[in-house]
Design a protein around this motif. Structure first.
Motif, PDB file in Angstrom:
ATOM      1  N   ASP A  94      -5.885 -41.666  -9.319  1.00 16.81           N
ATOM      2  CA  ASP A  94      -5.503 -42.805 -10.149  1.00 16.81           C
ATOM      3  C   ASP A  94      -4.077 -43.251  -9.844  1.00 16.81           C
ATOM      4  N   ALA A  95      -3.185 -42.277  -9.681  1.00 17.81           N
ATOM      5  CA  ALA A  95      -1.784 -42.605  -9.413  1.00 17.81           C
ATOM      6  C   ALA A  95      -1.628 -43.314  -8.068  1.00 17.81           C
ATOM      7  N   VAL A  96      -2.348 -42.844  -7.059  1.00 23.87           N
ATOM      8  CA  VAL A  96      -2.285 -43.483  -5.734  1.00 23.87           C
ATOM      9  C   VAL A  96      -2.801 -44.917  -5.818  1.00 23.87           C
ATOM     10  N   GLU A  97      -3.875 -45.126  -6.559  1.00 21.41           N
ATOM     11  CA  GLU A  97      -4.412 -46.479  -6.723  1.00 21.41           C
ATOM     12  C   GLU A  97      -3.413 -47.397  -7.430  1.00 21.41           C
ATOM     13  N   ALA A  98      -2.550 -46.812  -8.265  1.00 18.68           N
ATOM     14  CA  ALA A  98      -1.543 -47.600  -8.968  1.00 18.68           C
ATOM     15  C   ALA A  98      -0.258 -47.751  -8.168  1.00 18.68           C
ATOM     16  N   GLY A  99      -0.237 -47.221  -6.939  1.00 22.67           N
ATOM     17  CA  GLY A  99       0.915 -47.425  -6.067  1.00 22.67           C
ATOM     18  C   GLY A  99       1.872 -46.266  -5.972  1.00 22.67           C
ATOM     19  N   MET A 100       1.493 -45.078  -6.492  1.00 23.87           N
ATOM     20  CA  MET A 100       2.370 -43.914  -6.404  1.00 23.87           C
ATOM     21  C   MET A 100       2.087 -43.141  -5.111  1.00 23.87           C
ATOM     22  N   GLY A 101       3.121 -42.564  -4.548  1.00 23.47           N
ATOM     23  CA  GLY A 101       2.986 -41.677  -3.398  1.00 23.47           C
ATOM     24  C   GLY A 101       3.969 -40.536  -3.558  1.00 23.47           C
ATOM     25  N   MET A 102       3.596 -39.342  -3.092  1.00 23.77           N
ATOM     26  CA  MET A 102       4.484 -38.185  -3.278  1.00 23.77           C
ATOM     27  C   MET A 102       4.501 -37.337  -2.026  1.00 23.77           C
ATOM     28  N   VAL A 103       5.700 -36.972  -1.584  1.00 21.56           N
ATOM     29  CA  VAL A 103       5.892 -36.051  -0.468  1.00 21.56           C
ATOM     30  C   VAL A 103       6.397 -34.746  -1.059  1.00 21.56           C
ATOM     31  N   HIS A 104       5.532 -33.736  -1.063  1.00 16.24           N
ATOM     32  CA  HIS A 104       5.872 -32.447  -1.655  1.00 16.24           C
ATOM     33  C   HIS A 104       6.753 -31.647  -0.700  1.00 16.24           C
ATOM     34  N   GLN A 105       7.503 -30.702  -1.266  1.00 17.57           N
ATOM     35  CA  GLN A 105       8.367 -29.867  -0.440  1.00 17.57           C
ATOM     36  C   GLN A 105       7.535 -29.047   0.544  1.00 17.57           C
ATOM     37  N   ALA A 106       6.378 -28.556   0.121  1.00 15.82           N
ATOM     38  CA  ALA A 106       5.436 -27.877   1.011  1.00 15.82           C
ATOM     39  C   ALA A 106       4.442 -28.924   1.498  1.00 15.82           C
ATOM     40  N   PHE A 107       4.539 -29.273   2.772  1.00 15.59           N
ATOM     41  CA  PHE A 107       3.728 -30.358   3.304  1.00 15.59           C
ATOM     42  C   PHE A 107       2.238 -30.038   3.209  1.00 15.59           C
ATOM     43  N   ARG A 108       1.445 -31.081   2.994  1.00 11.67           N
ATOM     44  CA  ARG A 108       0.004 -30.915   2.809  1.00 11.67           C
ATOM     45  C   ARG A 108      -0.729 -31.625   3.944  1.00 11.67           C
ATOM     46  N   LEU A 109      -0.698 -30.979   5.124  1.00 11.77           N
ATOM     47  CA  LEU A 109      -1.269 -31.541   6.336  1.00 11.77           C
ATOM     48  C   LEU A 109      -2.224 -30.539   6.970  1.00 11.77           C
ATOM     49  N   PHE A 110      -3.131 -31.050   7.801  1.00 12.83           N
ATOM     50  CA  PHE A 110      -4.081 -30.210   8.528  1.00 12.83           C
ATOM     51  C   PHE A 110      -3.519 -29.956   9.926  1.00 12.83           C
ATOM     52  N   PRO A 111      -3.114 -28.727  10.246  1.00 13.43           N
ATOM     53  CA  PRO A 111      -2.456 -28.459  11.525  1.00 13.43           C
ATOM     54  C   PRO A 111      -3.309 -28.787  12.744  1.00 13.43           C
ATOM     55  N   SER A 112      -4.630 -28.604  12.644  1.00 12.51           N
ATOM     56  CA  SER A 112      -5.491 -28.805  13.813  1.00 12.51           C
ATOM     57  C   SER A 112      -5.819 -30.270  14.077  1.00 12.51           C
TER      58      SER A 112
END
Length: 527
Positions: A94-112
């Protein structure tokens, strides 16, 4: 949910102060976890086209408030408005649809996966048969990258990227979803100075394009350099709203703590004596393969703090653990004075003159289930006055704890409570106080102020200088370059498990230390 119609970015007033209506308004936000009140009628207003700093001591409620804004937590009370419209976020979707974005201190990415695949994940353009259109993904990332100065290779595998590039990928993820409000949690915690400057350029570009940037940080120098406005939280409440150009670090710190704080951070040199700690050719790692510490030699003199700089993961932790005897060395030697410690256990190394403040106060530095008094007795428990015959003298243990608690201003209701009930800053002071109480000739220190607030930082820095000035040798590793600049009399830089620079304090500029941290400098030897 449907995103409210966005207002165009408003004009900016004096000193970069956005003059338009708030893009986000959080009013009276309350959030409780049982008896713990994390947010207590907190308020926050964010305008289009601004960089907004959210600051406060540990436990002030910053992370909770941002988790509410990003839909990770539901508020118990209060209201959120986006572009003037009330919203209720049931989840981050819901927050993303309302225009929010967040970069967490621990990145949330797929290494492969590739950069492009990570950026478009769950927001993909589909081609024939519903499959991912990889060319469209690459084009989308290239377009965003060029537009906002976020240099990345869309086809690179994430596992091969540096920390600074990983952060850019996270920002691109948010921008690909058209985030109008970008929240960054401690964004420079693991960046080199050069990477930090590049990030700041990117964030300024986002602001100038009308986006709203929120940085959650404890680094007041960065707040003053980067932000347009500052909101200060204390005890879950909003206690100050400041225009950055019209305030000072001292004023911000006073609002954070409720008292005056010494923030000068100037290096006060020690008076070095004879070498006390000698490390020769230390190599740590598996019997075969690349070592994590590779042929490191160093020395530390009495009355000297030697700092170790480096991006996380370049062997600093393993080096200190090997010197302390907590990790076996493949090769090399360690001496304290004339005593060779090779083959000594951690306990025997403590007896020979090494004290150690580890980076993880909870997992390594303390036994959180044991009492504060028992934690403060560690290392003292085998000798008088704490031991009488085969038993501990519980009265002596309590008196020993009381002295350290008083001397280091540890906030605790009773020495008998579990150490795990202490706040992070007070648990850190417990570990620092216990190790300094040993009065060992050599003190190894890893991340002494990680995760602690301004008041505790001031206290711990003063204690480290006093320990040095009493004639001890201190070897200090920190991810905070400003901390090393304030404390270290000499600076080593590690990269790839090696010491690549050994700098006298006068030569340890932010520029050349940053280059060495990135592996772009040859070793220089301090005079």
């Amino acid at each position: 949910m449907t995103r409210p119609k966005a207002e165009p970015a408003g004009p900016t007033g004096p000193a970069g102060q956005p003059a338009g209506p708030p893009r986000v308004a959080m009013a009276g936000i309350a959030k409780r976890f049982g008896d713990v009140v994390a947010n207590d009628a907190a308020d926050l207003e964010l305008a289009a086209g601004e960089i907004h700093a959210l600051v406060g001591e540990n436990g002030a409620g910053k992370s909770t408030l941002m988790s509410v804004l990003y839909g990770l937590l539901a508020p118990d009370e209060g209201e959120i408005r986006v572009d003037g419209q009330p919203v209720r976020f049931r989840s981050p979707v819901d927050a993303v649809e309302a225009g929010m974005g967040m970069v967490h201190q621990a990145f949330r990415l797929f290494p492969s996966m590739t950069v492009a695949e990570n950026v478009v994940y769950r927001a993909e353009t589909r081609g024939t048969a519903g499959l991912l259109d990889r060319r469209a993904a690459v084009r989308a990332v290239q377009d965003l990258s060029e537009r906002y100065g976020l240099r990345v290779d869309p086809q690179a595998r994430v596992r091969s990227l540096s920390v600074g590039v990983l952060q850019r990928v996270e920002i691109l993820k948010a921008l690909h979803r058209d985030a109008q409000v970008l929240i960054l949690d401690e964004p420079t915690a693991v960046l080199t100075p050069q990477e930090t400057r590049l990030l700041f350029d990117v964030l300024r570009g986002l602001r100038d394009a009308g986006r709203t940037v929120v940085i959650v940080t404890h680094k007041l120098g960065e707040v003053l350099e980067l932000s347009d406005r500052v909101t200060v939280l204390r005890d879950g409440r909003t206690v100050a709203r400041l225009v950055t150009a019209e305030t000072t670090g001292a004023e911000i710190a006073r609002h954070m703590t409720g008292r005056a704080v010494d923030l000068d951070g100037h290096h006060v040199p020690g008076t070095p004596g004879a070498p006390v700690l000698h490390v020769e050719g230390l190599t740590v790692g598996p019997p075969s393969g690349r070592p994590v510490v590779d042929d490191v030699s160093l020395s530390v003199r009495a009355g000297e703090i030697v700092g170790i700089a480096g991006v996380a993961g370049n062997g600093q932790v393993e080096l200190l653990e090997a010197i302390a005897g907590l990790r076996p060395a493949r090769d090399g030697s360690v001496r304290v004075g004339a005593t060779l410690l090779d083959g000594y256990s951690a306990g025997r190394r403590r007896e020979a003159g090494i004290a150690y403040i580890p980076e993880d106060r909870a997992a390594t530095g303390s036994a959180v289930a044991a009492s504060v008094a028992d934690n403060l007795a560690i290392g003292f428990h085998r000798r008088q006055p704490l031991r009488k015959g085969w038993r501990l003298d519980r009265g002596a243990v309590r008196e020993h704890a009381r002295r350290i608690i008083e001397h280091f201003d540890i906030k605790v209701s009773s020495p008998s409570v579990p150490a795990g009930t202490l706040s992070g800053g007070n648990l850190q002071k417990l570990v620092v106080g216990r190790e300094m109480a040993h009065d060992a000739p050599v003190l190894l220190v890893d991340q002494p102020t990680r995760g602690v607030d301004i008041g505790a930082i001031e206290n711990i820095h003063a204690r480290l200088r006093a320990y040095r000035d009493a004639g001890h040798a201190v070897l200090l590793a920190s991810a905070e370059l400003s901390e090393l600049m304030a404390l270290a009399d000499r600076l080593l830089v590690m990269f790839g498990g090696r010491v690549v620079a050994d700098l006298a304090r006068a030569d340890a500029t932010e520029e050349n230390v940053g280059l060495a941290m990135a592996g772009l400098a040859t070793r220089e030897v301090a005079s």
